[in-house]
Write a protein that holds these residues in place. Structure first.
Motif, PDB file in Angstrom:
ATOM      1  N   PRO A 131      56.628  83.430  88.493  1.00  0.00           N
ATOM      2  CA  PRO A 131      57.866  82.652  88.580  1.00  0.00           C
ATOM      3  C   PRO A 131      57.751  81.527  89.603  1.00  0.00           C
ATOM      4  O   PRO A 131      57.309  81.740  90.742  1.00  0.00           O
ATOM      5  CB  PRO A 131      58.912  83.692  89.002  1.00  0.00           C
ATOM      6  N   LYS A 132      58.147  80.324  89.180  1.00  0.00           N
ATOM      7  CA  LYS A 132      58.006  79.142  90.016  1.00  0.00           C
ATOM      8  C   LYS A 132      58.767  79.299  91.330  1.00  0.00           C
ATOM      9  O   LYS A 132      59.917  79.726  91.345  1.00  0.00           O
ATOM     10  CB  LYS A 132      58.506  77.915  89.254  1.00  0.00           C
ATOM     11  N   ASN A 133      58.106  78.963  92.406  1.00  0.00           N
ATOM     12  CA  ASN A 133      58.671  79.019  93.764  1.00  0.00           C
ATOM     13  C   ASN A 133      59.001  80.440  94.219  1.00  0.00           C
ATOM     14  O   ASN A 133      59.687  80.624  95.222  1.00  0.00           O
ATOM     15  CB  ASN A 133      59.927  78.142  93.883  1.00  0.00           C
ATOM     16  N   ALA A 134      58.527  81.438  93.460  1.00  0.00           N
ATOM     17  CA  ALA A 134      58.740  82.829  93.869  1.00  0.00           C
ATOM     18  C   ALA A 134      57.485  83.652  93.588  1.00  0.00           C
ATOM     19  O   ALA A 134      57.566  84.849  93.322  1.00  0.00           O
ATOM     20  CB  ALA A 134      59.941  83.419  93.149  1.00  0.00           C
ATOM     21  N   GLU A 135      56.328  82.987  93.643  1.00  0.00           N
ATOM     22  CA  GLU A 135      55.065  83.655  93.315  1.00  0.00           C
ATOM     23  C   GLU A 135      54.799  84.835  94.248  1.00  0.00           C
ATOM     24  O   GLU A 135      54.336  85.889  93.795  1.00  0.00           O
ATOM     25  CB  GLU A 135      53.914  82.650  93.395  1.00  0.00           C
ATOM     26  N   GLY A 136      55.079  84.657  95.525  1.00  0.00           N
ATOM     27  CA  GLY A 136      54.835  85.731  96.480  1.00  0.00           C
ATOM     28  C   GLY A 136      55.831  86.867  96.351  1.00  0.00           C
ATOM     29  O   GLY A 136      55.489  88.039  96.570  1.00  0.00           O
ATOM     30  N   GLU A 137      57.051  86.544  95.944  1.00  0.00           N
ATOM     31  CA  GLU A 137      58.094  87.564  95.812  1.00  0.00           C
ATOM     32  C   GLU A 137      57.865  88.444  94.584  1.00  0.00           C
ATOM     33  O   GLU A 137      58.167  89.646  94.596  1.00  0.00           O
ATOM     34  CB  GLU A 137      59.458  86.896  95.739  1.00  0.00           C
ATOM     35  N   PHE A 138      57.338  87.825  93.508  1.00  0.00           N
ATOM     36  CA  PHE A 138      57.114  88.564  92.260  1.00  0.00           C
ATOM     37  C   PHE A 138      55.669  88.395  91.803  1.00  0.00           C
ATOM     38  O   PHE A 138      55.387  87.776  90.764  1.00  0.00           O
ATOM     39  CB  PHE A 138      58.073  88.063  91.171  1.00  0.00           C
ATOM     40  N   PRO A 139      54.714  88.945  92.537  1.00  0.00           N
ATOM     41  CA  PRO A 139      53.292  88.710  92.229  1.00  0.00           C
ATOM     42  C   PRO A 139      52.827  89.378  90.944  1.00  0.00           C
ATOM     43  O   PRO A 139      51.790  88.986  90.401  1.00  0.00           O
ATOM     44  CB  PRO A 139      52.579  89.303  93.445  1.00  0.00           C
TER      45      PRO A 139
END
Length: 270
Positions: free
Chosen positions: A109-117
């Protein structure tokens, strides 16, 4: 299509966004700009539907009875485009699947790569659907009669005598061809030479490519000694095609082995 509107092409060239985006690198591969089809709103999807319905009516006028249309699409928009063409009067004759890993999709997910790896927003693309359509054969006319009368009605077999199949294992467009024509949608000659051969079942007639782009269709026809006309509204692409067609037509196309998408297949090219 929105991504080829003049304002969107200008944004792509300037790197100023629009529907085109630069996807992140993948396994060391620098990925080319891709259109964000998922960004199309309801009004824009309706515009795509209307465009291909009206385009299909013009195709019906231009084709001989039994003439075929081969149309590249993608997994996200094919259901919309194909349905519009059927409403225009063309027969849906199935589709062939080009097996190719284009590196489309599969992103976190764009701009949430670290949150939803562990999440990808869409599947990684491993195929490209091409619609196969035909102008209806006159009532009670057989395919053989249509071939005798209009030189149309079927698809030409491969050079080795085998049927044209609905799954084509394909390479990505090789670097040597992309260096000749820097177009975002250029298809490889190894694919296009198979398609232009199939389009004229008796090797007679004229192929028309109303979306000329890089000129790859015309080049493939030229390489096989077939007649082809290309149309392009964008001056930069038209000029590019004029230079690229003779070079692409002269390019060598070799058989290749692919292990992509979990398959091991040998593709023998014409």
């Amino acid at each position: 299509m929105k991504e080829y509107d003049f304002d969107q092409l200008e944004k792509k060239e300037n790197g100023n966004g629009g529907i085109w985006r630069i996807p992140p690198s993948f396994d060391g591969h620098v990925r080319s700009p891709l259109p964000r089809f998922t960004a199309l709103d309801r009004k824009e999807r309706a515009s795509v539907d209307r465009f291909f319905y009206e385009w299909g009516t013009q195709v019906m006028h231009a084709l001989r009875p039994g003439g075929h249309v081969l149309l590249a699409s993608n997994s996200f928009l094919s259901q919309l485009v194909f349905g519009a063409l059927v409403r225009s009067g063309l027969e849906f004759r199935g589709e062939f699947i080009r097996l190719v890993r284009t590196l489309r999709g599969g992103d976190r997910p764009k701009n949430a790569e670290g949150e939803f790896p562990d999440v990808c927003s869409m599947p990684r693309g491993c195929y490209e659907p091409w619609g196969i359509f035909r102008k209806p054969i006159p009532a009670k006319m057989t395919v053989a009669e249509c071939l005798r009368t209009y030189q149309t009605g079927g698809l030409r077999r491969l050079a080795d005598g085998n049927p044209f199949t609905d799954v084509v294992v394909s390479e990505r467009t090789p670097k040597r061809e992309r260096e000749i024509a820097n177009h975002p949608s250029i298809k490889p000659q190894s694919l296009m030479r198979q398609l232009v051969r199939a389009a004229l079942p008796l090797g007679e007639g004229v192929i028309a490519d109303p979306f000329l782009g890089s000129g790859s269709t015309v080049a493939a026809a030229e390489a096989l000694g077939l007649h082809c006309v290309g149309i392009e509204r964008y001056q930069d692409y038209f000029d590019m095609a004029g230079e690229a067609i003779p070079l692409l037509a002269m390019s060598d196309v070799h058989a290749f082995v692919t292990k992509e998408v979990g398959l091991e297949s040998q593709l023998h090219l014409i």
